[in-house]
Motif scaffolding. Structure first.
Motif, PDB file in Angstrom:
ATOM      1  N   TRP A   1     100.016  32.877 -11.941  1.00 19.81           N
ATOM      2  CA  TRP A   1      99.545  31.823 -11.028  1.00 19.81           C
ATOM      3  C   TRP A   1      98.583  32.300  -9.935  1.00 19.81           C
ATOM      4  O   TRP A   1      98.109  31.523  -9.121  1.00 19.81           O
ATOM      5  CB  TRP A   1     100.734  31.098 -10.398  1.00 19.81           C
ATOM      6  CG  TRP A   1     101.923  31.958 -10.017  1.00 19.81           C
ATOM      7  CD1 TRP A   1     103.055  32.136 -10.750  1.00 19.81           C
ATOM      8  CD2 TRP A   1     102.105  32.754  -8.833  1.00 19.81           C
ATOM      9  NE1 TRP A   1     103.942  32.981 -10.103  1.00 19.81           N
ATOM     10  CE2 TRP A   1     103.387  33.375  -8.918  1.00 19.81           C
ATOM     11  CE3 TRP A   1     101.326  33.003  -7.706  1.00 19.81           C
ATOM     12  CZ2 TRP A   1     103.893  34.218  -7.925  1.00 19.81           C
ATOM     13  CZ3 TRP A   1     101.834  33.850  -6.719  1.00 19.81           C
ATOM     14  CH2 TRP A   1     103.100  34.442  -6.842  1.00 19.81           C
ATOM     15  N   ILE A   2      98.255  33.591  -9.933  1.00 19.82           N
ATOM     16  CA  ILE A   2      97.536  34.126  -8.784  1.00 19.82           C
ATOM     17  C   ILE A   2      96.083  33.616  -8.687  1.00 19.82           C
ATOM     18  O   ILE A   2      95.548  33.418  -7.595  1.00 19.82           O
ATOM     19  CB  ILE A   2      97.584  35.680  -8.772  1.00 19.82           C
ATOM     20  CG1 ILE A   2      97.293  36.192  -7.376  1.00 19.82           C
ATOM     21  CG2 ILE A   2      96.633  36.322  -9.753  1.00 19.82           C
ATOM     22  CD1 ILE A   2      98.291  35.759  -6.363  1.00 19.82           C
ATOM     23  N   GLY A   3      95.443  33.389  -9.837  1.00 22.85           N
ATOM     24  CA  GLY A   3      94.049  32.931  -9.831  1.00 22.85           C
ATOM     25  C   GLY A   3      93.934  31.601  -9.103  1.00 22.85           C
ATOM     26  O   GLY A   3      93.125  31.430  -8.185  1.00 22.85           O
ATOM     27  N   GLU A   4      94.802  30.686  -9.509  1.00 18.59           N
ATOM     28  CA  GLU A   4      94.779  29.341  -8.939  1.00 18.59           C
ATOM     29  C   GLU A   4      95.206  29.362  -7.464  1.00 18.59           C
ATOM     30  O   GLU A   4      94.581  28.723  -6.608  1.00 18.59           O
ATOM     31  CB  GLU A   4      95.764  28.510  -9.766  1.00 18.59           C
ATOM     32  CG  GLU A   4      95.781  27.045  -9.485  1.00 18.59           C
ATOM     33  CD  GLU A   4      97.009  26.440 -10.163  1.00 18.59           C
ATOM     34  OE1 GLU A   4      97.467  25.427  -9.670  1.00 18.59           O
ATOM     35  OE2 GLU A   4      97.521  27.018 -11.166  1.00 18.59           O
ATOM     36  N   LEU A   5      96.255  30.135  -7.173  1.00 19.00           N
ATOM     37  CA  LEU A   5      96.807  30.110  -5.812  1.00 19.00           C
ATOM     38  C   LEU A   5      95.907  30.820  -4.809  1.00 19.00           C
ATOM     39  O   LEU A   5      95.668  30.324  -3.715  1.00 19.00           O
ATOM     40  CB  LEU A   5      98.199  30.776  -5.808  1.00 19.00           C
ATOM     41  CG  LEU A   5      98.922  30.720  -4.461  1.00 19.00           C
ATOM     42  CD1 LEU A   5      99.371  29.297  -4.166  1.00 19.00           C
ATOM     43  CD2 LEU A   5     100.132  31.647  -4.459  1.00 19.00           C
ATOM     44  N   GLU A   6      95.400  31.995  -5.167  1.00 15.19           N
ATOM     45  CA  GLU A   6      94.738  32.815  -4.148  1.00 15.19           C
ATOM     46  C   GLU A   6      93.211  32.859  -4.273  1.00 15.19           C
ATOM     47  O   GLU A   6      92.508  32.943  -3.286  1.00 15.19           O
ATOM     48  CB  GLU A   6      95.305  34.248  -4.175  1.00 15.19           C
ATOM     49  CG  GLU A   6      94.614  35.184  -3.218  1.00 15.19           C
ATOM     50  CD  GLU A   6      95.529  36.057  -2.377  1.00 15.19           C
ATOM     51  OE1 GLU A   6      96.734  36.071  -2.605  1.00 15.19           O
ATOM     52  OE2 GLU A   6      94.998  36.734  -1.483  1.00 15.19           O
ATOM     53  N   HIS A   7      92.682  32.842  -5.509  1.00 14.51           N
ATOM     54  CA  HIS A   7      91.261  33.202  -5.640  1.00 14.51           C
ATOM     55  C   HIS A   7      90.299  32.052  -5.948  1.00 14.51           C
ATOM     56  O   HIS A   7      89.118  32.154  -5.696  1.00 14.51           O
ATOM     57  CB  HIS A   7      91.115  34.286  -6.710  1.00 14.51           C
ATOM     58  CG  HIS A   7      91.960  35.482  -6.427  1.00 14.51           C
ATOM     59  ND1 HIS A   7      91.816  36.231  -5.288  1.00 14.51           N
ATOM     60  CD2 HIS A   7      92.984  36.058  -7.124  1.00 14.51           C
ATOM     61  CE1 HIS A   7      92.711  37.214  -5.287  1.00 14.51           C
ATOM     62  NE2 HIS A   7      93.430  37.122  -6.375  1.00 14.51           N
ATOM     63  N   GLN A   8      90.766  31.015  -6.589  1.00 13.24           N
ATOM     64  CA  GLN A   8      89.944  29.870  -7.000  1.00 13.24           C
ATOM     65  C   GLN A   8      88.647  30.309  -7.682  1.00 13.24           C
ATOM     66  O   GLN A   8      88.692  31.052  -8.627  1.00 13.24           O
ATOM     67  CB  GLN A   8      89.686  28.924  -5.811  1.00 13.24           C
ATOM     68  CG  GLN A   8      90.934  28.225  -5.299  1.00 13.24           C
ATOM     69  CD  GLN A   8      91.622  28.980  -4.181  1.00 13.24           C
ATOM     70  OE1 GLN A   8      90.943  29.546  -3.346  1.00 13.24           O
ATOM     71  NE2 GLN A   8      92.923  29.013  -4.179  1.00 13.24           N
ATOM     72  N   GLU A   9      87.467  29.896  -7.135  1.00 15.45           N
ATOM     73  CA  GLU A   9      86.211  30.158  -7.862  1.00 15.45           C
ATOM     74  C   GLU A   9      85.912  31.660  -7.994  1.00 15.45           C
ATOM     75  O   GLU A   9      85.224  32.079  -8.927  1.00 15.45           O
ATOM     76  CB  GLU A   9      85.029  29.393  -7.223  1.00 15.45           C
ATOM     77  CG  GLU A   9      84.573  29.863  -5.857  1.00 15.45           C
ATOM     78  CD  GLU A   9      85.483  29.386  -4.714  1.00 15.45           C
ATOM     79  OE1 GLU A   9      86.467  28.676  -4.967  1.00 15.45           O
ATOM     80  OE2 GLU A   9      85.189  29.771  -3.569  1.00 15.45           O
ATOM     81  N   ALA A  10      86.440  32.483  -7.100  1.00 17.10           N
ATOM     82  CA  ALA A  10      86.160  33.924  -7.169  1.00 17.10           C
ATOM     83  C   ALA A  10      86.840  34.571  -8.385  1.00 17.10           C
ATOM     84  O   ALA A  10      86.421  35.636  -8.851  1.00 17.10           O
ATOM     85  CB  ALA A  10      86.634  34.618  -5.895  1.00 17.10           C
ATOM     86  N   TYR A  11      87.860  33.907  -8.897  1.00 16.58           N
ATOM     87  CA  TYR A  11      88.635  34.476 -10.017  1.00 16.58           C
ATOM     88  C   TYR A  11      87.746  34.694 -11.242  1.00 16.58           C
ATOM     89  O   TYR A  11      87.869  35.698 -11.946  1.00 16.58           O
ATOM     90  CB  TYR A  11      89.779  33.514 -10.341  1.00 16.58           C
ATOM     91  CG  TYR A  11      90.949  34.118 -11.107  1.00 16.58           C
ATOM     92  CD1 TYR A  11      91.526  35.321 -10.736  1.00 16.58           C
ATOM     93  CD2 TYR A  11      91.500  33.436 -12.200  1.00 16.58           C
ATOM     94  CE1 TYR A  11      92.617  35.845 -11.416  1.00 16.58           C
ATOM     95  CE2 TYR A  11      92.592  33.954 -12.899  1.00 16.58           C
ATOM     96  CZ  TYR A  11      93.142  35.160 -12.499  1.00 16.58           C
ATOM     97  OH  TYR A  11      94.229  35.671 -13.174  1.00 16.58           O
TER      98      TYR A  11
END
Ligand SMILES: Cc1cc2nc3c(=O)[nH]c(=O)nc-3n(C[C@H](O)[C@H](O)[C@H](O)COP(=O)(O)OP(=O)(O)OC[C@H]3O[C@@H](n4cnc5c(N)ncnc54)[C@H](O)[C@@H]3O)c2cc1C
Length: 494
Positions: free
Chosen positions: A453-463
Motif C-alpha cells: 500500500w505504500i505507493g498509494e499512501l505515501e508517494h502518489q504520482e512520484a511512485y
C-alpha cells in the motif's frame, strides 16, 4: 507471467559458473534463510530454493546474470536482523548471502576512508579501523550483525545520528551488481562532496536491495573518541525534552547523541533497575519523558566534554528537566544503545524475545507533532491489542532536530491474530505519520509489510518515477521482488 523456478539444471549451471562450494540447496541451509527479525507467525515463513554465499564481485555478477536469464528472484541478505521482512525471500528463488564478502580492502589513513567488501559487519569494519585510531560512527544497536551493505540499503538509525548522521553521510562510493548482473561503480571515489552527474550512490541508500546488490563500499571515517560523558534527564513532557535538545544545539554545543524515551520506555528502565537493585529509583511522579544525551571528544582530557555536559544540563533545567541520579539507569541505557554489553542490566520486561517478539513501526514525525503522534500510538496499539513497549525519538541528521521515531510493541508471534493486528497497527500508524506531514519509514523501510500500500499512501504520482528508476537497474524485477513495488507492476502473478 510467473517467476522462473530453480531446477537441478540451473543448480548445475550455477555450480559450473562459480564453483560448487558456495551453492547450497539442502533444506537445513534453506531454512536458515527463510525469515528475519520481523514478527511473523509460523505460516508466514518463506523458504528460498537455493542459498549462495559468494566471496568475490565476479561470482556475484555471474550468479545474478544466470538468475536474470531464468527470471529467478534474488533476495540479498545481510545479518537478517531487519524488522520488516526486507530480506525474506517471499517468492523463493535465490537467498543471496553476502556475509562471505567480508574483506577490508583498504584503510586510507591520510584520507580517512575505508573501502570494504559490503558483507563485512559494522563491528568488524570498526575493529579494523580502530587499529589506525579511526572509526565509522554508524552505531545501530544491532551493529555486531548488521553488514555495511544492508546498513546502506536500510540507511539505519545510529546512536550518534544527531552529530554524525547515518550511512548517507558517510558513503562516498559503492559498487553494485544490477539486476542484469552488470558491475557498476556508483559514487565519487573518496570525495564526500560532488555535484557531477546524479548521486547514484545516494540512490542506493534506502533501496532495500531492490536496485542491485552492493558488493563494495567506501566510507568516510572519523577519529576514535577518547573521552565521553553520558547523562539522562527526566522532563514533565515530551515537548519540554524536545525544546531542551533544540536549545542545546542552538547554543553551539555539539551533542553526540540525544534520544527521547516516552513514559512507558522510562518504565522499562526503572523496572530493570528495580529488578537488579531491589529498590525504587528516585524518579519523580511527574516525569513523562526521559532524555539520554552524550558528548564526546577525540582529546585525552575532558575539559571540552565536561563544559559541554554541564552547560547542557543547565539548559535542561531551564526546560524543567531534572538529571537522573542513578548512574546504573544511565549505564543501562548506554549499554543498550552503544556498548551492547547487556550483562549488568538485563532487559527483563517481559522476558525479552522469548515470550513475545519486539515489533516496531518507524515513522519520521515533524518536531512539533511528537505529542500528537504519541497519543495516536497509545490509541492505535490498544485498538489492535498490541502490548506497548514505548516510543523512542532518535535524531538522525547531523546538527538537526530530525525525529526518527520508533513506536515499539511486543507481538505474540504464536498467535496469528495478534500478528495480523500488528500489521494493521503498522498501517494505521503510517497513515498517522503522513497525516502529520511526516513519513511512514525511517529505519525499517518499506520492506515486505508496507509494500502493498505504500505507493498509494505515501508517494502518489512520484511512485511511477520510482518504478521507472527500478526498471533501469532491474528490468525484469528479479531483485528482492515484493519489496517497494508489488510484483504485479512487472506483470508477475502472485
Ligand atoms: C536487537 C536489534 C536491534 C536493532 N537496533 C537497530 C538500531 O539501533 N537502529 C536501526 O536502524 N535498526 C536496528 N535494528 C534493525 C536492523 O538491525 C536494521 O534494519 C539493519 O539495517 C538490518 O541489517 P541486516 O544486516 O541484519 O540486514 P538484513 O535484515 O539481512 O537485510 C535488510 C535489507 O537489506 C538488504 N540487503 C542486505 N544486504 C544487502 C546488500 N549487500 N546489497 C543490497 N541489499 C542488501 C536486504 O535485501 C533487506 O532488504 C535492530 C534489530 C534488532 C534485531
Amino acid at each position: 507471467m510467473k517467476f522462473g523456478k530453480i531446477t537441478p539444471e540451473i543448480i548445475k549451471e550455477l555450480k559450473e559458473a562459480v564453483g560448487d562450494d558456495i551453492i547450497f540447496d539442502e533444506m537445513i541451509h534453506r531454512m536458515a534463510y527463510s525469515r528475519d527479525w520481523s514478527p511473523r507467525d509460523d505460516k508466514n515463513i518463506h523458504l528460498p530454493d537455493v542459498v549462495v554465499r559468494p566471496r568475490t564481485t565476479e561470482q556475484c555478477a555471474k550468479i545474478v546474470e544466470i538468475a536474470n536469464k531464468h527470471r529467478i528472484p534474488v533476495t540479498p541478505m545481510g545479518g537478517l536482523t531487519g524488522m520488516g521482512g526486507g530480506a525474506v525471500p517471499i517468492y523463493g528463488g535465490i537467498a543471496f548471502e553476502t556475509k562471505g564478502m567480508d574483506q577490508v580492502l583498504e584503510i586510507d589513513v591520510d584520507n580517512m576512508t575505508a573501502t570494504v567488501q559490503a558483507g563485512i559487519t559494522l563491528w568488524e569494519l570498526n575493529q579494523a579501523a580502530k587499529k589506525y585510531g579511526l572509526y565509522l560512527p554508524q552505531e545501530p544497536e544491532s551493529k555486531k550483525a548488521v553488514t555495511v551493505g544492508s546498513s546502506i540499503t536500510c540507511n539505519n538509525d545510529s546512536a550518534f545520528g544527531i552529530r554524525h548522521g547515518r550511512m548517507i553521510d558517510h558513503l562516498t562510493n559503492a559498487v553494485i551488481i544490477t539486476g542484469e548482473g552488470k558491475i557498476v561503480r556508483a559514487g565519487r571515489r573518496k570525495a564526500l562532496c560532488s555535484n557531477s552527474g546524479y548521486q547514484l550512490n545516494w540512490l542506493l541508500v534506502g533501496s532495500e536491495g531492490t536496485l542491485g546488490i552492493i558488493v563494495e563500499a567506501t566510507v568516510k571515517l572519523i577519529p576514535v573518541m577518547k573521552t565521553r560523558m553520558v547523562d539522562m534527564v527526566v522532563f514533565p513532557s515530551l515537548d519540554d525534552s524536545m525544546n531542551a535538545i533544540r536549545d542545546i544545539m542552538h547554543s553551539g554545543l555539539a551533542l553526540e547523541s540525544a534520544h527521547i524515551n516516552c513514559e512507558k520506555r522510562l518504565g522499562f528502565y526503572t523496572h530493570s533497575y528495580r529488578e537488579k537493585h531491589g529498590k525504587e529509583p528516585d524518579i519523580p511522579d511527574w516525569a513523562e519523558a526521559l532524555l539520554g544525551i552524550s558528548f564526546s571528544s577525540m582529546e585525552d582530557h575532558d575539559k571540552v566534554v565536561k563544559f559541554s555536559r554541564d552547560y547542557a544540563l543547565e539548559i535542561c533545567e531551564r526546560h524543567k528537566g531534572l538529571p537522573v541520579k542513578e548512574v546504573e539507569l544511565t549505564d543501562g541505557w548506554w549499554a543498550s544503545k552503544y556498548t551492547v554489553d547487556f550483562t549488568p542490566f538485563r532487559q527483563k520486561w517481559p522476558d525479552s524475545q522469548r515470550e513475545k517478539k519486539f515489533g516496531a513501526v518507524d515513522c519520521g514525525i515533524p518536531i512539533g507533532k511528537i505529542e500528537e503522534a504519541y497519543k495516536a500510538f497509545l490509541e492505535i496499539a490498544g485498538k489492535y491489542n498490541q502490548q506497548i513497549l514505548g516510543m523512542c525519538v532518535y535524531h538522525e541528521r547531523p546538527n538537526r532536530l530530525s525525529p526518527s521515531v520508533s513506536f515499539a510493541v511486543f507481538v505474540d508471534d504464536k498467535d496469528p491474530e495478534n500478528v495480523q493486528g500488528f500489521y494493521s497497527y503498522v498501517r494505521e500508524m503510517s497513515e498517522v505519520a503522513i497525516k502529520l506531514e511526516g513519513t511512514s519509514a525511517t529505519y525499517i523501510g518499506d520492506s515486505e509489510f508496507k509494500t502493498p500500500w505504500i505507493g498509494e499512501l505515501e508517494h502518489q504520482e512520484a511512485y511511477e518515477y520510482m518504478f521507472n528508476i527500478k526498471k533501469v537497474f532491474d528490468p525484469n524485477g528479479i531483485m528482492n521482488p515484493g519489496k517497494k513495488f508489488p510484483i504485479k507492476m512487472f506483470g508477475y502473478e502472485e
